[in-house]
Scaffold this active site. Structure first.
Site, PDB file in Angstrom:
ATOM      1  CB  SER A 293      -0.947  -0.045   1.210  1.00 11.68           C
ATOM      2  OG  SER A 293      -1.899   0.982   1.174  1.00 11.68           O
ATOM      3  CG  ASP A 304       7.326   5.157 -11.307  1.00 10.83           C
ATOM      4  OD1 ASP A 304       7.909   4.105 -11.648  1.00 10.83           O
ATOM      5  OD2 ASP A 304       6.092   5.227 -11.149  1.00 10.83           O
ATOM      6  CE  LYS A 318      -4.837  -2.433   0.741  1.00 13.33           C
ATOM      7  NZ  LYS A 318      -5.005  -0.995   0.460  1.00 13.33           N
TER       8      LYS A 318
END
Length: 553
Positions: A293, A304, A318
């Site tokens: 999460s 990223d 998740k």
């Protein structure tokens, strides 16, 4: 001719809009009718059961079971929270409650203190790990379930209570004042050497970002100019805290995560809004299969933007967002309302719960359907299966004897005895029991049950079981017995074979008696493969730069 052509061009779309509107209205009405009908059936059923069932029923319990069964059909994260569980739910999301500040549990002989948290009433009053709880105020709790003992220890802040415990052979009584307890999101941070800082982030409750910020600023003031952020075993929590933590390392105005759901009001793009604390400090993030999460948002966003090297194992996967909705009678429901997407555009949700419901078994996204995305530097990352680290670290494997010694509480009990006999030890990172102490541990085990099956024994047992089904079993039975005799393990021999492993586990458990949770975490960093690998990146910035700029395939 032109006027005649215009009429049907306008008329047909108008009719289509009216038809679709009427169809949508009918579909909506049908759905509302189905909801009303089934709610009425459910209410009628409960009333009739209460009237006619042969035994007395508990309507609250029965309805709660029905609600939970219904929600289990959706996903594991959509759950009903009745009024009596609201306090526990609030503690999970805020990390706050009122009590003595200690983890308790049952080790077979009764309820005991497993970990008093530093700075809170239990620890400051002098309660220690392995203290058996005999009484809370005047209530005898020696044989009560742990949950009941926990409730007795909790209560309004600033209220007094007394606890009677058995420590070794002594019965002791402590007077405490309950306090508001705020569990730390950062249970430990420190320097691993003159330049390398380390932050363990265990949760994402309220103030998680403030705790990480304070730890980072403190480490930098002590001379740390490179950092390991440990998100292993972090189950996640508040999305807003994840965004703020990412903002500590990347510039203002950058997208961190966006949520997309069925309703417009859950669709939102979260961006960094502050000046970062340090956008250049070399950074390695540790993750594993229990990082989920919000932890995945932090790790994924930093990956990223090519801001950190990720080391460890693939995260949980998740990518679902939950919203808490109030219901009548102070109850609540936590509902999955959206999926989240990190900066590259990928969603990391690993299980397709819609298809799982249809199929009856867990459906994960197959590799062939996983889509590729690119980081800021053009490295390939993929969706659909959690966050994949830049550098994989194999899971540490322990010998069966180690599992058995831990499960049988022999490690725990010896550490307690060691604590009673030794007033102090060295610091957590350098402490290790001596060979003499290890020999004492071996004597401690004499007469205690810690039998187990080794991996080889299990393989031979499986071979024998399969062979029994074959016609030629009688011909090879003697050979199988000979093999079994040769691989029959010696517990005493394994204590020597796996001495280094058992000594490390013992040492970490002993450290917890003197330095509590913080010390246990610090002691565990010694010979930690993921930490050791992280250091190689932080010590070799050329290696880090290459990893963050060369396209992943």
């Amino acid at each position: 001719m032109i006027p005649k052509l215009k009429k049907p061009i306008v008329f047909i779309p108008l009719m289509l809009v009216l038809f679709l509107g009427a169809f949508a209205f009918q579909v909506k009405n049908d759905k509302l009718f189905a909801l009303a009908k089934n709610i009425d059936i459910f209410a009628t059923l409960i009333r009739e059961l209460d009237s006619y069932y042969v035994d007395e029923i508990d309507p609250d319990k029965l309805v709660t079971i029905g609600i939970n069964a219904m929600l289990e059909e959706l996903d594991p994260y959509t759950e009903y929270i009745p009024e009596e569980e609201s306090a526990d739910f609030r503690m999970l999301t805020t990390g706050e409650y009122a009590g003595i500040g200690a983890l308790i549990g049952n080790r077979g002989g009764g309820n005991m203190i497993l970990m008093p948290y530093t700075g809170f009433p239990a620890q400051t009053a002098g309660l220690r790990i392995a203290d058996y709880i005999l009484k809370v105020n005047s209530v005898d709790v020696a044989k009560k379930p742990t949950s009941e003992v926990s409730e007795l220890l909790k209560g309004p802040a600033n209220t007094p209570l007394t606890i009677k415990v058995l420590r070794d052979k002594d019965t002791l009584e402590f007077a405490l004042i309950r306090k508001k307890i705020t569990l730390k999101n950062v249970p430990f941070y420190g320097k691993l050497d003159d330049k390398t800082g380390y932050i363990k982030l265990a949760d994402f409750t309220t103030n998680a970002s403030t705790e990480v910020r304070n730890a980072l600023v403190n480490l930098k003031s002590q001379g740390a100019d490179r950092l390991i952020l440990d998100l292993r075993d972090n189950p996640g929590g508040l999305l807003s805290e994840a965004v703020e933590i990412v903002n500590l390392f990347i510039p203002k105005g950058k997208e961190v995560v966006k949520t997309l759901g069925k309703l417009q009001n859950v669709n939102y793009t979260y961006k960094t809004s502050k000046t970062p604390v340090d956008k250049d400090i070399p950074l390695v993030v540790l993750i594993n299969e229990r990082s989920a999460s919000a932890a995945e948002i932090v790790a994924g966003a930093l990956q990223d933007y090519d801001r950190a090297v990720l080391v460890g194992r693939k995260s949980f996967g998740k990518g679902l967002v939950q919203t808490t909705i109030p219901l009548s009678y102070n109850s609540q429901v936590k509902v999955t309302t959206a999926k989240y997407y990190i900066p590259s555009g990928r969603c990391i949700q690993a299980i397709d719960y819609a298809k799982t419901r249809e199929n009856g078994s867990v459906i994960t996204v197959p590799d062939s359907l996983r889509k590729s995305f690119k980081t800021a530097n053009g490295r390939i990352v993929r969706d659909g299966a959690g966050i994949e680290p830049d550098e994989l670290v194999s899971e540490v494997s322990y010998a069966p004897i180690s599992y058995t010694l831990v499960a049988g509480n022999h490690i725990f009990d010896f550490a307690t005895q060691y604590f009673y006999k030794h007033k102090s030890i060295s610091d957590p990172l350098t402490f290790s029991i001596s060979d003499k102490d290890y020999e004492e541990f071996k004597k401690f085990l004499v007469g205690k049950e810690y039998d187990y099956t080794t991996y080889v024994e299990k393989s031979v047992q499986d071979l024998e079981r399969y062979a029994e089904k074959e016609a030629y079993f009688g011909d090879i039975k003697a050979q199988l017995e000979a093999i079994k005799a040769k691989v029959n393990h010696s517990k005493e021999g394994d204590l020597d074979t796996y001495k280094a492993e058992v000594k490390k586990i013992l040492s970490e458990e002993i450290v917890s008696r003197y330095y509590f949770q913080e010390g246990m975490i610090e002691a565990g960093l010694d010979q930690d493969p993921a930490v050791d690998l992280a250091k190689t990146y932080l010590f070799d910035l050329a290696k880090t730069t290459k990893t963050l700029t060369v396209a992943r395939k």
